[in-house]
Design an enzyme around this catalytic site. Sequence first.
Site, short mmCIF file in Angstrom:
data_model
loop_
_atom_site.label_atom_id
_atom_site.label_comp_id
_atom_site.label_asym_id
_atom_site.label_seq_id
_atom_site.Cartn_x
_atom_site.Cartn_y
_atom_site.Cartn_z
N GLU A 117 -1.03 -1.05 13.85
CA GLU A 117 -0.45 -2.12 14.11
C GLU A 117 1.27 -1.87 14.24
O GLU A 117 1.78 -2.35 13.28
CB GLU A 117 -0.86 -3.28 13.01
CG GLU A 117 -2.01 -3.51 13.14
CD GLU A 117 -2.36 -4.79 12.00
OE1 GLU A 117 -1.56 -4.98 11.22
OE2 GLU A 117 -3.29 -5.55 12.30
N CYS A 168 18.71 4.96 15.86
CA CYS A 168 18.28 4.03 16.69
C CYS A 168 19.83 3.74 17.36
O CYS A 168 19.72 3.30 18.38
CB CYS A 168 17.73 2.72 15.97
SG CYS A 168 16.06 3.04 15.41
N GLU A 174 -9.85 -5.20 14.37
CA GLU A 174 -10.12 -5.54 12.92
C GLU A 174 -10.24 -7.13 12.83
O GLU A 174 -9.77 -8.08 13.61
CB GLU A 174 -8.88 -5.35 12.17
CG GLU A 174 -8.43 -4.10 11.87
CD GLU A 174 -7.19 -3.99 11.08
OE1 GLU A 174 -6.60 -4.72 10.63
OE2 GLU A 174 -6.66 -2.81 11.09
C1 GAL Z 1 -4.07 -5.51 9.31
C2 GAL Z 1 -3.87 -4.04 9.10
C3 GAL Z 1 -5.03 -3.44 7.89
C4 GAL Z 1 -5.15 -4.37 6.81
C5 GAL Z 1 -5.24 -5.77 7.36
C6 GAL Z 1 -5.48 -6.90 6.11
O1 GAL Z 1 -2.96 -6.03 9.56
O2 GAL Z 1 -4.03 -3.31 10.42
O3 GAL Z 1 -4.77 -2.30 7.65
O4 GAL Z 1 -3.81 -4.49 6.08
O5 GAL Z 1 -4.21 -6.25 8.14
O6 GAL Z 1 -5.89 -8.01 6.63
#
Ligand code: GAL
Length: 662
Positions: free
Chosen positions: A146, A159, A297
Site C-alpha cells: 500500500e 525530495c 486484502e
Molecule cells: C491494510 C494494510 C495491512 C493491514 C490492514 C488492516 O491497509 O495493507 O497491512 O494494516 O490494512 O486493515
Amino acid sequence: MSKKLYHGVAYYPELWNESVIAEDIRLMKQTGINVVRIGEFAWSKMEPVEGEFDLSFFVNIIEQLHENGIEIVMCTPTPTPPIWFSHGHPERMYVDRDGKVMGHGSRQHPCTNHPYFRERAALITENLAKAVGSLPGVIGWQLDNEFKCHVSECMCPTCKEQWHIWLKERYETIENLNEAWGADIWSEAYLSFEQVPQPGPAPFLHNSSLSTMYQLFSMEKIAEFADEQAEIIRKYSKSPITHNSTVFFDVDNERLFENLDFASFDTYAMIDNFQNYLMLHDLYRNFKKGTNHWVMETSPSYAASLASHATPHPNGYLKAEAVAAYALGAEAFCYWLWRQQRAGCEQPHGSVISAWGKPTVGYENVLEVEEMRKEIEEIIVSTEPSQAELAITYSDKGDVFMKTEPHRGLSYRALLGDFYKRVVNMGIHRDLLPEGASLDGYKLLFTPFLHHLSSEYIERAQKFVENGGIWIVGPLTGGRTENHTIHTDRALGQLEELTGVNVLYTYPMDGTGSIGRAFDVSAPLGLWSSVFESEDNTSIGTIEEGLSQGKSFITEHSLGAGKIVMLGSLPMEEAGDLLLQKLINHYSQEANVTIKSDVTEGTIVAPRQGDGFNVWFIINMDGNAGSVTIPESAVDLKTNSVVSPGKLELDPFEYKIIKIGE
Ligand code: GAL
C-alpha cells in the site's frame, strides 16, 4: 481469463514458531485457502544486520506451503526498513507537510526517494528474488505494501532536489515555469529551479500550479520506484508482479500499474458502502485490461487497530462480496489476515484464526466463501465480464486537481462515488475507466468532476464521438489548464472550441437559489457551474430561477455520428437525482446501451460472456433480498432448472447464476 479462482490470506510466518506454522498450514488446507501472501514487512528477518542476507526462512516456508498445495505471492519488504537503516539517520526519513521528520517505527517511515533507501531496497529485493524467484509455488509478486497509505508527499531535502530535477525536465527553463504558473503573482517569480519551494508551511494557500505539480511529482516518483523494483524481480522470476493499492492513497494508480503485470486492491468497505466495493472492481478490472485483478486484502469480518474498529459484517455478506468479486473479474479474494496478530498495533483486527489458534467470528463465512468458490469456479473460468457499454472516466490526477482546488471541501472520490452509485442502482453494467484507457467498445461516456482535461483525452473522446458515441462532459470538467491555471481563450479552452458551446461565465451555484429544468424535472443546481448561452437550439436544460435565469445548463452538440452533451451544473437533492437518472436513461437509450436490468436497489447483476452465451451473476448485496426481471427464457446453473422470463426473487445475500437465452 482466469484458469482458477484463488481464495487467499496474508500470513506472517516470521512471527510464529514452527509448530504454530505447521498447525496454520494444516488449518489453511482444511479451510480451503489456496494462496498465501507473505513477506511484506519482514525486512529485518531477511536482513537482520545491514548487508547480511538470510532468505532461508522464507525459502523453507515456500517449500512447506507448496508441498501442501498452497501457492505463494511473495512480497518485497520495503515498507518497513529495519532499525539499522533508520537509527541515527533522520535524513533518510519521510518528512510531512508541517516539516515533521519521522523516526523509526510503524511503517512507511523512510523517504522512498532517498538514494540510500533506493540502494538498500534494490539489494534486498535482488537477494530475495534470487533466493525465491524460481521456486515452484511462487505464482506472483507484490511490491511493498500500500504505497502512500499512511503518508503522502514527502518534504525532505532529497525530495526537494528531485523536485527540481523533475521541474527542469518538465519546463526546461525557469522562464517557462514562471510563465506557466503565472508566477509573477504575489512576487513568486523564480530566478532558478533551485529556488522553487516545496508546498510546505505557508501563511495562506500555495499557488495552484505549485501544489498540483508537487503532488503529480510525488506520484510519478513512487511509480518510478515500483518500476525499478519490478525490473529487479524480472531478472530472477517469471511470475507476474502487482501492488496492493486502492483509490484512497496518494498514488496515480494508472501510472503505477503501467509497468506491472496485474492490478490488485485492498478494501475494508462495510456493507452500507457496498457500492464503493463494487466500484473498485469496475475500476481495477480496467487498469490492466485482459488480465484479472485481485482483491489482495479484505477482512473476513471487521478491520481494527488499537485505536479503532469497524462493525463486523453480518453473516452472509462476505460470501456476497466474494461472489461479486469473482463475477466482476477478480481472480483472487484474499483476507487480511490469517492468524490474528499477537503484537504490534493491529491485534484487534479481524482474522480467520485467532492468535490462540481457534476459528474467529468470521470463520463460518470464510467456509461459505470457499463452498461458493468451488461452485462457481468452472463457470467463471469459461466466461469473462461482459464488455460494458457505459464508461465513467476515473482519474487520480483529477483527484490531485481537486485536492488543490476543493472549493467548499469537495472530494473527487465522493462526487464520483455518488455518480457511480446512481448508475449501479439503475442496473446498468458499467466500467470505471482510467483516464488513458481506450474508448473502443463503449457507447456512452461520462467525464464528470475533472478540473483539467488533457488535449490527448479530448482528442480521444472526439474520435469516440465522431464514431457514434455519446460523450457527457461535466459538471465541473475542463475549466483548468494542465498547469492548473485558468484558460484565457475561452472558459473551457479546447473543449469549448470543440463543442462550439458558448460559456458565458462560471460561478458557484450553491446557495444562489438556482433551479434548472431538463427532462421534465426541475431541480436545484449546485457546484461550480458553467452557464451556457441558449441562443440556438442546442439547449436541453434551462435555468429557470437564480442569477442566470433563461440561460442553459445542459447543451447538446452533434459531431460526426455522435454527440457531445455539456453538463454545466450539478442537479442537487432528490429532484436532482431524478433529473440525472432521466439524463442517464435518455442517453443510454439513444446510445443503445443494452446491458442493463431492472434489478432492485441493493441487488446487482454482474453480466459475463462465454463462447456464444451470456451469464448473469445476480447477487443480493445489502441483505434485504431483491429481485430482477429475467428477459427471456434462461437456466439456473446452480440447480440446472429452467427459469421462465419474468420476475426472479433473491433471498438476503443469495446469489444466482443464470444463463440467459436458453
Ligand atoms: C491494510 C494494510 C495491512 C493491514 C490492514 C488492516 O491497509 O495493507 O497491512 O494494516 O490494512 O486493515
